[in-house]
Scaffold this active site. Structure first.
Site, short mmCIF file in Angstrom:
data_model
loop_
_atom_site.label_atom_id
_atom_site.label_comp_id
_atom_site.label_asym_id
_atom_site.label_seq_id
_atom_site.Cartn_x
_atom_site.Cartn_y
_atom_site.Cartn_z
CG HIS A 69 -10.14 -24.06 76.80
ND1 HIS A 69 -10.21 -24.44 75.36
CD2 HIS A 69 -8.67 -23.38 76.57
CE1 HIS A 69 -8.75 -24.16 74.92
NE2 HIS A 69 -8.31 -23.40 76.00
N GLY A 75 -19.27 -18.54 78.36
CA GLY A 75 -19.32 -18.24 79.67
C GLY A 75 -18.91 -19.04 80.97
#
Ligand code: HEM
Ligand SMILES: *[C@@H]1O[C@H](CO)[C@@H](O)[C@H](O)[C@H]1NC(C)=O
Ligand SMILES: *[C@@H]1O[C@H](CO)[C@@H](O)[C@H](O)[C@H]1NC(C)=O
Ligand SMILES: *[C@@H]1O[C@H](CO)[C@@H](O)[C@H](O)[C@H]1NC(C)=O
Ligand SMILES: *[C@@H]1O[C@H](CO)[C@@H](O)[C@H](O)[C@H]1NC(C)=O
Ligand SMILES: *[C@@H]1O[C@H](CO)[C@@H](O)[C@H](O)[C@H]1NC(C)=O
Ligand SMILES: *[C@@H]1O[C@H](CO)[C@@H](O)[C@H](O)[C@H]1NC(C)=O
Length: 342
Positions: A69, A75
């Site tokens: 997550h 990123g």
């Protein structure tokens, strides 16, 4: 030049390097912290994760999910760790897509120890990546083991809307899952490999309420009616159920246990997810969806047939996941506390 102004220039230079370093050509290296701290950074992370998992092994799943997550949203930048503030009331962790996210306190504990050992040195994003690795090693009894390249920076941006638009939903069909992963550079095979993380952990009933009315071909009816519906009907408003049928209460499972892949106990990170999937014994629609297309089904068979192969490929896929970079032009820093920007 006076000594004080030399120091000032030096300080300003270091601050500039630490705070404004752009992330565009991100080069991560294995052993990144070896020469940056007098104590073993990765050793401190590992020991803290071990202690946390000895106390509560279910936290291991939480740490693995945290990496996913974090990395799928802007990123691997620890954006998922930021708490709401007056100026940013809806960071990623407030998103519905992040329901049930746990393990933040373990990250805080690790960060506090690392700040004591070598202040302003280790990014929260690297801690998340190391911790997910260490949890994987622990939960697989060493079957999964790999090195984590490091040198990530922590972001200053975290928005609930980004989590909503980047993370896959548990009701997604296979085509939507494939395209969601393709956006991040992952193949259908890697989608199948990474989904195997659902061999550990738990979920809120609200995350799979659609499965309580799924047709016979998509779910084992005993599992649906006597296990999931029963657990979801009882207790608090949105109770939790084990992701892996293996980890369910044996009494509730009744004679369904005959289907279940034997394991050494709960919270084992292994390829049982693929066996269970082929038997219609998985939790989410997005899990079942992987047997709904030949492009993914063949890999479900592949990993059901070879657990060693899955261990190796899962390690590779987690490393690839951990290399997702911030959007071009983003700035990064090394946070002092993982829940807040500096
Ligand atoms: C393929 C698309 C995926 C979907 C739709 C999905 C969805 C979900 C959902 C809905 C939950 C339960 C949240 C809750 O109700 O509390 C969950 C839990 C979990 N997911 Fe996924 N997931 C996906 C992929 C992944 C990947 C790639 C990983 C890691 C590599 C992962 C690791 C986990 C773990 C370990 C848990 C249990 C967390 C815990 O026990 O706290 N998932 N996932
Ligand atoms: C690390 O160790 C070196 C050599 O023992 C010492 O000079 C230095 O002060 C130490 N640094 C920290 C941050 O403790
Ligand atoms: C994992 O790999 C490292 C480095 O190769 C090794 O030192 C360690 O003992 C391994 N851990 C387990 C649990 O196998
Ligand atoms: C398993 O379920 C049975 C029946 O619902 C219950 O009596 C028992 O306490 C449960 N065991 C555990 C370990 O949760
Ligand atoms: C398992 O349980 C189901 C539902 O209670 C029942 O219909 C079935 O006969 C049982 N099967 C075995 C092998 O006991
Ligand atoms: C189960 O436990 C045994 C003995 O502790 C161990 O040798 C084996 O590797 C374990 N199996 C799995 C799948 O982890
Ligand atoms: C399973 O995969 C491993 C790793 O690629 C390989 O060495 C092994 O031969 C495979 N086992 C079987 C039965 O195919």
């Amino acid at each position: 030049m006076k000594v004080s102004s030399v120091l000032l220039v030096l300080f300003a230079f270091q601050a500039a390097v630490a705070v404004v370093r752009s992330t565009a050509p991100c080069t991560l290296t294995v052993g990144y912290y070896n020469d940056k701290c007098n104590r073993s950074v990765e050793g401190i992370v590992r020991d803290t994760v071990k202690a946390a998992l000895n106390a509560d092994s279910t936290i291991g799943a939480a740490l693995i999910r945290l990496l996913f997550h974090d990395c799928f949203v802007r990123g691997c930048d620890a954006s998922v760790l930021l708490d709401p503030t007056y100026s940013n009331p809806y960071p990623e962790k407030t998103s519905g897509a992040n329901i049930g996210l746990r393990g933040f306190d373990v990250i805080d504990t690790i960060k506090a120890k690392l700040e004591a050992a070598c202040p302003n040195t280790v990014s929260c994003a690297d801690i998340v990546a190391f911790a997910a690795r260490d949890a994987s090693v622990y939960l697989s009894n060493g079957g999964i083991n790999f090195t984590v390249p490091a040198g990530r920076l922590d972001s200053v941006v975290s928005l609930s809307a980004d989590a909503e638009s980047n993370l896959p939903g548990s009701t997604f069909e296979v085509s939507k899952l494939i395209s969601n992963f393709a956006v991040k550079g992952f193949t259908p095979e890697e989608l199948v490999i990474l989904s195997g993380a659902h061999s550990v952990g738990r979920a809120h009933c609200s995350s799979f309420h659609d499965r309580l009315s799924a047709p016979l071909g998509e779910i084992n009816p005993y599992f649906r009616d006597n296990v999931l519906r029963k657990d979801c009907g009882a207790g608090p408003a949105d109770p939790m159920v084990e992701n892996n049928i293996r980890d369910q209460n044996a009494t509730t499972l009744g004679n369904l246990t005959g289907y279940v892949v034997p394991a050494n106990g709960s919270d084992l990170l292994d390829n049982s997810y693929y066996h269970n999937n082929l038997n219609n014994l998985v939790l989410f629609h997005s899990d079942w969806a992987l047997i709904d297309s030949s492009a993914t089904l063949k890999h479900v068979h592949e990993y059901a047939d070879n657990g060693t192969l899955w261990n190796l490929d899962f390690a590779d896929a987690l490393v690839k996941l951990s290399k997702l970079t911030m959007p071009p032009g983003s700035t990064g820093e090394i946070r002092k506390m993982c829940r807040a920007t500096n």
